[in-house]
Design a protein around this motif. Structure first.
Motif, PDB file in Angstrom:
ATOM      1  N   ALA A 132      -7.151  -6.973   2.306  1.00 36.43           N
ATOM      2  CA  ALA A 132      -6.600  -6.892   3.663  1.00 36.43           C
ATOM      3  C   ALA A 132      -5.900  -8.206   3.966  1.00 36.43           C
ATOM      4  N   CYS A 133      -4.670  -8.132   4.437  1.00 34.07           N
ATOM      5  CA  CYS A 133      -3.917  -9.364   4.668  1.00 34.07           C
ATOM      6  C   CYS A 133      -2.828  -9.111   5.702  1.00 34.07           C
ATOM      7  N   ASP A 134      -2.880  -9.869   6.772  1.00 35.07           N
ATOM      8  CA  ASP A 134      -1.790  -9.849   7.751  1.00 35.07           C
ATOM      9  C   ASP A 134      -0.877 -11.024   7.408  1.00 35.07           C
ATOM     10  N   VAL A 135       0.336 -10.731   6.999  1.00 32.35           N
ATOM     11  CA  VAL A 135       1.217 -11.803   6.500  1.00 32.35           C
ATOM     12  C   VAL A 135       1.623 -12.815   7.573  1.00 32.35           C
ATOM     13  N   THR A 136       1.398 -12.473   8.836  1.00 35.73           N
ATOM     14  CA  THR A 136       1.733 -13.441   9.885  1.00 35.73           C
ATOM     15  C   THR A 136       0.695 -14.567   9.947  1.00 35.73           C
ATOM     16  N   PRO A 139      17.818  -3.938   0.344  1.00 41.71           N
ATOM     17  CA  PRO A 139      17.926  -2.479   0.224  1.00 41.71           C
ATOM     18  C   PRO A 139      18.784  -1.903   1.346  1.00 41.71           C
ATOM     19  N   GLY A 140      19.386  -0.753   1.040  1.00 42.49           N
ATOM     20  CA  GLY A 140      20.126  -0.010   2.064  1.00 42.49           C
ATOM     21  C   GLY A 140      19.231   1.067   2.642  1.00 42.49           C
ATOM     22  N   LEU A 141      19.619   2.325   2.425  1.00 43.37           N
ATOM     23  CA  LEU A 141      18.838   3.447   2.983  1.00 43.37           C
ATOM     24  C   LEU A 141      17.896   3.993   1.899  1.00 43.37           C
ATOM     25  N   ILE A 142      16.601   3.751   2.091  1.00 42.36           N
ATOM     26  CA  ILE A 142      15.614   4.110   1.070  1.00 42.36           C
ATOM     27  C   ILE A 142      14.643   5.133   1.670  1.00 42.36           C
ATOM     28  N   ARG A 143      14.244   6.116   0.887  1.00 37.43           N
ATOM     29  CA  ARG A 143      13.338   7.145   1.407  1.00 37.43           C
ATOM     30  C   ARG A 143      11.895   6.643   1.475  1.00 37.43           C
ATOM     31  N   THR A 144      11.475   6.193   2.663  1.00 35.87           N
ATOM     32  CA  THR A 144      10.083   5.761   2.875  1.00 35.87           C
ATOM     33  C   THR A 144       9.665   6.172   4.286  1.00 35.87           C
ATOM     34  N   ALA A 145       8.402   5.845   4.627  1.00 35.13           N
ATOM     35  CA  ALA A 145       7.902   6.166   5.976  1.00 35.13           C
ATOM     36  C   ALA A 145       8.802   5.554   7.057  1.00 35.13           C
ATOM     37  N   ALA A 174      -1.603  -6.710  -1.162  1.00 36.14           N
ATOM     38  CA  ALA A 174      -2.040  -7.349   0.081  1.00 36.14           C
ATOM     39  C   ALA A 174      -1.390  -6.615   1.241  1.00 36.14           C
ATOM     40  N   ASP A 175      -2.196  -5.903   2.007  1.00 37.24           N
ATOM     41  CA  ASP A 175      -1.629  -5.080   3.080  1.00 37.24           C
ATOM     42  C   ASP A 175      -2.515  -5.170   4.321  1.00 37.24           C
ATOM     43  N   LEU A 176      -1.884  -4.958   5.443  1.00 35.82           N
ATOM     44  CA  LEU A 176      -2.606  -4.929   6.723  1.00 35.82           C
ATOM     45  C   LEU A 176      -3.818  -3.998   6.620  1.00 35.82           C
ATOM     46  N   ALA A 183       0.816  -1.217   0.000  1.00 34.45           N
ATOM     47  CA  ALA A 183       0.000   0.000   0.000  1.00 34.45           C
ATOM     48  C   ALA A 183       0.852   1.270   0.000  1.00 34.45           C
ATOM     49  N   GLN A 184       2.105   1.153   0.402  1.00 36.85           N
ATOM     50  CA  GLN A 184       2.968   2.351   0.481  1.00 36.85           C
ATOM     51  C   GLN A 184       4.437   1.965   0.306  1.00 36.85           C
ATOM     52  N   GLY A 185       5.294   2.969   0.301  1.00 34.67           N
ATOM     53  CA  GLY A 185       6.736   2.742   0.348  1.00 34.67           C
ATOM     54  C   GLY A 185       7.281   1.928  -0.815  1.00 34.67           C
ATOM     55  N   ILE A 186       8.229   1.046  -0.510  1.00 32.04           N
ATOM     56  CA  ILE A 186       8.905   0.244  -1.532  1.00 32.04           C
ATOM     57  C   ILE A 186       7.893  -0.667  -2.241  1.00 32.04           C
ATOM     58  N   GLY A 187       6.942  -1.197  -1.485  1.00 31.19           N
ATOM     59  CA  GLY A 187       5.935  -2.084  -2.075  1.00 31.19           C
ATOM     60  C   GLY A 187       5.092  -1.360  -3.100  1.00 31.19           C
ATOM     61  N   ASN A 205       7.400 -10.712  -1.276  1.00 27.06           N
ATOM     62  CA  ASN A 205       7.243 -10.674   0.181  1.00 27.06           C
ATOM     63  C   ASN A 205       7.985  -9.449   0.704  1.00 27.06           C
ATOM     64  N   ASN A 206       7.201  -8.389   0.888  1.00 29.16           N
ATOM     65  CA  ASN A 206       7.775  -7.073   1.180  1.00 29.16           C
ATOM     66  C   ASN A 206       7.307  -6.487   2.519  1.00 29.16           C
ATOM     67  N   ALA A 207       6.188  -6.972   3.062  1.00 25.02           N
ATOM     68  CA  ALA A 207       5.606  -6.349   4.266  1.00 25.02           C
ATOM     69  C   ALA A 207       6.652  -6.280   5.376  1.00 25.02           C
ATOM     70  N   ALA A 250      15.823 -11.414  11.505  1.00 25.43           N
ATOM     71  CA  ALA A 250      14.754 -11.760  10.550  1.00 25.43           C
ATOM     72  C   ALA A 250      15.246 -11.599   9.116  1.00 25.43           C
ATOM     73  N   LYS A 251      15.971 -10.506   8.865  1.00 22.66           N
ATOM     74  CA  LYS A 251      16.398 -10.224   7.487  1.00 22.66           C
ATOM     75  C   LYS A 251      17.508 -11.183   7.030  1.00 22.66           C
ATOM     76  N   ALA A 252      18.358 -11.630   7.967  1.00 22.54           N
ATOM     77  CA  ALA A 252      19.345 -12.666   7.624  1.00 22.54           C
ATOM     78  C   ALA A 252      18.622 -13.987   7.400  1.00 22.54           C
ATOM     79  N   ASN A 264      16.429  -7.928  16.499  1.00 27.16           N
ATOM     80  CA  ASN A 264      15.228  -8.595  15.965  1.00 27.16           C
ATOM     81  C   ASN A 264      15.212  -8.518  14.432  1.00 27.16           C
ATOM     82  N   TYR A 265      15.365  -7.297  13.912  1.00 28.17           N
ATOM     83  CA  TYR A 265      15.256  -7.047  12.465  1.00 28.17           C
ATOM     84  C   TYR A 265      16.409  -7.694  11.697  1.00 28.17           C
ATOM     85  N   SER A 266      17.642  -7.563  12.207  1.00 28.40           N
ATOM     86  CA  SER A 266      18.797  -8.177  11.523  1.00 28.40           C
ATOM     87  C   SER A 266      18.641  -9.694  11.481  1.00 28.40           C
TER      88      SER A 266
HETATM   89  P1  NDP Z   1       6.712   0.998   4.913  1.00 27.75           P
HETATM   90  O1  NDP Z   1       6.548   1.074   6.393  1.00 27.75           O
HETATM   91  O2  NDP Z   1       6.641   2.242   4.111  1.00 27.75           O
HETATM   92  O3  NDP Z   1       5.676  -0.056   4.296  1.00 27.75           O
HETATM   93  C1  NDP Z   1       5.524  -1.323   4.852  1.00 27.75           C
HETATM   94  C2  NDP Z   1       4.134  -1.820   4.552  1.00 27.75           C
HETATM   95  O4  NDP Z   1       3.987  -3.129   5.143  1.00 27.75           O
HETATM   96  C3  NDP Z   1       3.027  -0.944   5.155  1.00 27.75           C
HETATM   97  O5  NDP Z   1       2.036  -0.713   4.184  1.00 27.75           O
HETATM   98  C4  NDP Z   1       2.514  -1.792   6.301  1.00 27.75           C
HETATM   99  O6  NDP Z   1       1.148  -1.604   6.552  1.00 27.75           O
HETATM  100  C5  NDP Z   1       2.734  -3.184   5.763  1.00 27.75           C
HETATM  101  N1  NDP Z   1       2.703  -4.186   6.825  1.00 27.75           N
HETATM  102  C6  NDP Z   1       3.236  -4.119   8.068  1.00 27.75           C
HETATM  103  N2  NDP Z   1       2.970  -5.241   8.755  1.00 27.75           N
HETATM  104  C7  NDP Z   1       2.248  -6.031   7.937  1.00 27.75           C
HETATM  105  C8  NDP Z   1       1.660  -7.307   8.071  1.00 27.75           C
HETATM  106  N3  NDP Z   1       1.734  -8.025   9.212  1.00 27.75           N
HETATM  107  N4  NDP Z   1       0.961  -7.830   7.031  1.00 27.75           N
HETATM  108  C9  NDP Z   1       0.853  -7.127   5.871  1.00 27.75           C
HETATM  109  N5  NDP Z   1       1.380  -5.914   5.688  1.00 27.75           N
HETATM  110  C10 NDP Z   1       2.070  -5.365   6.709  1.00 27.75           C
HETATM  111  O7  NDP Z   1       8.119   0.256   4.701  1.00 27.75           O
HETATM  112  P2  NDP Z   1       9.173   0.269   3.497  1.00 27.75           P
HETATM  113  O8  NDP Z   1       8.509   0.449   2.196  1.00 27.75           O
HETATM  114  O9  NDP Z   1      10.277   1.149   3.903  1.00 27.75           O
HETATM  115  O10 NDP Z   1       9.722  -1.234   3.616  1.00 27.75           O
HETATM  116  C11 NDP Z   1       9.308  -2.291   2.757  1.00 27.75           C
HETATM  117  C12 NDP Z   1      10.252  -3.467   2.961  1.00 27.75           C
HETATM  118  O11 NDP Z   1      11.593  -3.049   2.665  1.00 27.75           O
HETATM  119  C13 NDP Z   1      10.273  -3.989   4.396  1.00 27.75           C
HETATM  120  O12 NDP Z   1      10.397  -5.392   4.392  1.00 27.75           O
HETATM  121  C14 NDP Z   1      11.529  -3.344   4.964  1.00 27.75           C
HETATM  122  O13 NDP Z   1      12.038  -4.070   6.037  1.00 27.75           O
HETATM  123  C15 NDP Z   1      12.432  -3.363   3.756  1.00 27.75           C
HETATM  124  N6  NDP Z   1      13.537  -2.412   3.821  1.00 27.75           N
HETATM  125  C16 NDP Z   1      13.318  -1.076   3.878  1.00 27.75           C
HETATM  126  C17 NDP Z   1      14.403  -0.202   3.931  1.00 27.75           C
HETATM  127  C18 NDP Z   1      14.249   1.285   3.984  1.00 27.75           C
HETATM  128  O14 NDP Z   1      15.260   1.985   4.063  1.00 27.75           O
HETATM  129  N7  NDP Z   1      13.041   1.826   3.913  1.00 27.75           N
HETATM  130  C19 NDP Z   1      15.785  -0.702   3.959  1.00 27.75           C
HETATM  131  C20 NDP Z   1      15.885  -2.126   3.876  1.00 27.75           C
HETATM  132  C21 NDP Z   1      14.798  -2.938   3.806  1.00 27.75           C
HETATM  133  P3  NDP Z   1       0.619  -0.524   7.662  1.00 27.75           P
HETATM  134  O15 NDP Z   1       1.215   0.787   7.275  1.00 27.75           O
HETATM  135  O16 NDP Z   1      -0.845  -0.590   7.551  1.00 27.75           O
HETATM  136  O17 NDP Z   1       1.164  -1.007   8.972  1.00 27.75           O
END
Ligand code: NDP
Length: 246
Positions: free
Chosen positions: A60-64, A184-190, A37-39, A16-20, A88-90, A157-159, A153-155
């Motif tokens: 609507a989808c919670d990936v967990t 990805p490294g440092l990306i401009r998102t929320a 598919a987003d929360l 719904a936002q960001g990299i996805g 798989n980006n959530a 999971a990502k490894a 936690n994050y490192s």
């Molecule tokens: P954002 O926070 O902008 O977007 C993440 C999206 O995932 C949101 O729409 C969020 O929904 C959704 N989400 C969170 N939890 C769940 C869930 N349980 N089920 C389904 N959807 C979910 O993040 P980015 O775009 O920055 O990140 C995208 C991916 O890239 C992530 O995996 C992140 O770890 C990875 N990444 C990002 C980097 C960065 O610099 N931005 C660097 C390296 C990796 P909601 O807003 O409703 O919670």
């Protein structure tokens, strides 16, 4: 322009936002039909509508929750007839050093990233092996390569996502399904806008290219993995980091 994904259907978690979202835009420009598919189901629907009109749906989808991921994949096949690309980006962050990180914050991050990516990889591959084709792309992070302070936690999971990607690639190679990961490294998102400026500037100083990336610069690498341009690549990890931590 040659469209790389004409007639293909892609599911993007957390799209719904960001990299996805940027990935959804780029895949659609290349002909893919989208299931976002987003929360947040409403935001997923709105994003799908804005990007692709009748060639996209949001669910609507919670990936967990495996049943919710399953339902999103069913929706792709019911609406568009196939499942060709799974992304798989959530993601979430719950940063804290180990002194203060709660067990809940550890479990949540593992659940969304690692279990979520496993749910998506497993359930997509079950369908893709039947059609003998498909591309799965898991979004890891450079944090999973080098480990970062405040991110045990994050490192982890990502490894873990890298291990998952390679194991799944070995299981699925002979079924015509490729599985790759992007770090990805440092990306401009929320996610990064939430960072204090001092921390953001410290990270910038580590990057040979001396800038953060736009989400579209990750999306284009995902497109490469989703398309036949990478037809002989599986189990690989692409660093999209401007040279940081090479
Ligand atoms: P954002 O926070 O902008 O977007 C993440 C999206 O995932 C949101 O729409 C969020 O929904 C959704 N989400 C969170 N939890 C769940 C869930 N349980 N089920 C389904 N959807 C979910 O993040 P980015 O775009 O920055 O990140 C995208 C991916 O890239 C992530 O995996 C992140 O770890 C990875 N990444 C990002 C980097 C960065 O610099 N931005 C660097 C390296 C990796 P909601 O807003 O409703 O919670």
């Amino acid at each position: 322009m040659t469209k790389l994904l004409e007639g293909k259907t892609a599911v993007i978690t957390g799209g719904a936002q960001g990299i996805g979202r940027a990935t959804a835009e780029m895949l659609h420009e290349h002909g893919a039909r989208l299931v976002i598919a987003d929360l947040n189901g409403e935001q997923a629907q709105q994003t799908a509508e804005e990007i692709a009109g009748s060639e996209g749906i949001g669910v609507a989808c919670d990936v967990t929750q495996a049943d919710q991921v399953d339902a999103a994949l069913d929706a792709a096949i019911e609406k568009f007839g196939s499942l060709d690309v799974m992304i798989n980006n959530a993601g979430i962050t719950r940063d804290a050093t180990m002194r203060t990180m709660t067990e809940e914050a550890f479990d949540q991050v593992i659940a969304v990233h690692l279990k979520g990516a496993w749910n998506g990889t497993r359930l997509a591959s079950l369908r893709m092996r039947e059609q003998k084709s498909g591309a799965i792309i898991n979004i890891s992070s450079i944090s999973g390569k080098v480990g970062m302070v405040g991110q045990t936690n994050y490192s982890s999971a990502k490894a873990g996502i890298v291990g998952l990607t390679k194991a799944a690639a070995k299981e699925m190679g002979h079924h015509g399904v490729r599985v790759n990961a992007v770090q990805p490294g440092l990306i401009r998102t929320a996610m990064t806008e939430a960072m204090p400026k001092r921390i953001f500037d410290e990270k910038l100083a580590e990057i040979p290219m001396q800038r953060a990336a736009e989400p579209s610069e990750v999306a284009s690498v995902v497109l490469f993995y989703a398309s036949d341009l990478s037809s002989y690549m599986t189990g690989t990890v692409a660093e999209v980091s401007g040279g940081r931590f090479m």
